[in-house]
Design a protein around this motif. Structure first.
Motif: not given
Length: 256
Positions: A94-121
């Motif tokens: 998992p160290d290869v896959q995890l690079f964001c500053p927090s767990v919350f940011d890790e989960l939000a990263f993919g949806p952000l790349q797909l341009h989900w609305p903020r509230e949905r994310i």
């Protein structure tokens, strides 16, 4: 509808001239839980990387979700985004896959790349944190988590996109028994709207994990498919499992 998520025809791949896969022809059916079973060095991880479009065959052809899977196909941005949305990959480490500053940011990263609305994310991340028992860790840096916690974060960060196909490389590697049971239970349960129909393809050499999760098994040895079939029939073939180094060559005599 195509009844296979992946079709491989005479696929070969090597690392610096050393063969990792040799002439693999294989259909992987849709909606199944498929174990790629084999000893270390059998080609399991390489096959998963080919299925995820991280490598491409030196010879042969792969179709994914009814379309060619190739460097040329994924060079098209729209095609690549659609493929990444439908196919998720969880690395062995998992160290290869995890690079964001927090767990919350890790989960939000993919949806952000797909341009989900903020509230949905925010809503999706909150639900996944709760489902994976990570709420208390939301603001923690991933590199400070335990191995089992990192695995849960990596899995949640992929499942938040609710992919049709989930690829996992040795999902229980380097975990203690309790963390292993936690991950396996989560894979048994599934998450998201597509959980019931999702195709799960995972590599392992752990027969207990195969027995719990898989309904179909592909056995690899030295880069080739040497057996394939329903889980019960493959696991019952002790001669095959011994020959492919998945069971000891012979039973060790009891002491005393």
């Amino acid at each position: 509808m195509n009844d296979c998520v992946f079709r491989l025809s005479e696929v070969s791949f090597s690392y610096k001239g050393v063969a990792a896969l040799s002439g693999v022809t294989l259909d992987l059916p849709r909606g199944r839980r498929i174990a790629l079973l084999g000893a270390n060095g059998s080609g399991k991880s390489t096959l998963l990387r080919l299925l995820d479009g991280l490598h491409f065959p030196e010879a042969g052809r792969i179709e994914a979700l009814g379309a060619p899977l190739s460097a040329a196909a994924l060079a098209d941005e729209a095609t690549a985004i659609a493929f990444r949305r439908r196919v998720g990959f969880v690395f062995q480490n998992p160290d290869v896959q995890l690079f964001c500053p927090s767990v919350f940011d890790e989960l939000a990263f993919g949806p952000l790349q797909l341009h989900w609305p903020r509230e949905r994310i925010r809503g999706a991340v909150t639900r996944m944190l709760d489902a994976f028992g990570l709420t208390a860790l939301a603001n923690r840096p991933p590199h400070r988590l335990s191995g089992g916690e990192k695995k849960r974060v990596a899995l949640a960060s992929v499942l938040i996109l609710d992919p049709e196909v989930l690829l996992l490389d040795e999902p229980t590697a380097a975990l203690d028994p309790q963390a292993t049971d936690d991950i396996v239970t989560r894979l048994e349960t599934g998450f998201g709207a597509q959980a019931a129909d999702r195709t799960l393809i995972f590599s392992t050499h752990d027969l207990d994990v195969v027995a719990r999760i898989a309904d179909h098994v592909v056995v690899l040895e030295a880069g080739r498919v040497v057996a394939e079939g329903p889980t019960a029939s493959v696991l019952a073939d002790t001669a095959l499992l011994r020959r492919t180094r998945l069971l000891p060559a012979q039973a060790i005599p009891a002491v005393g």
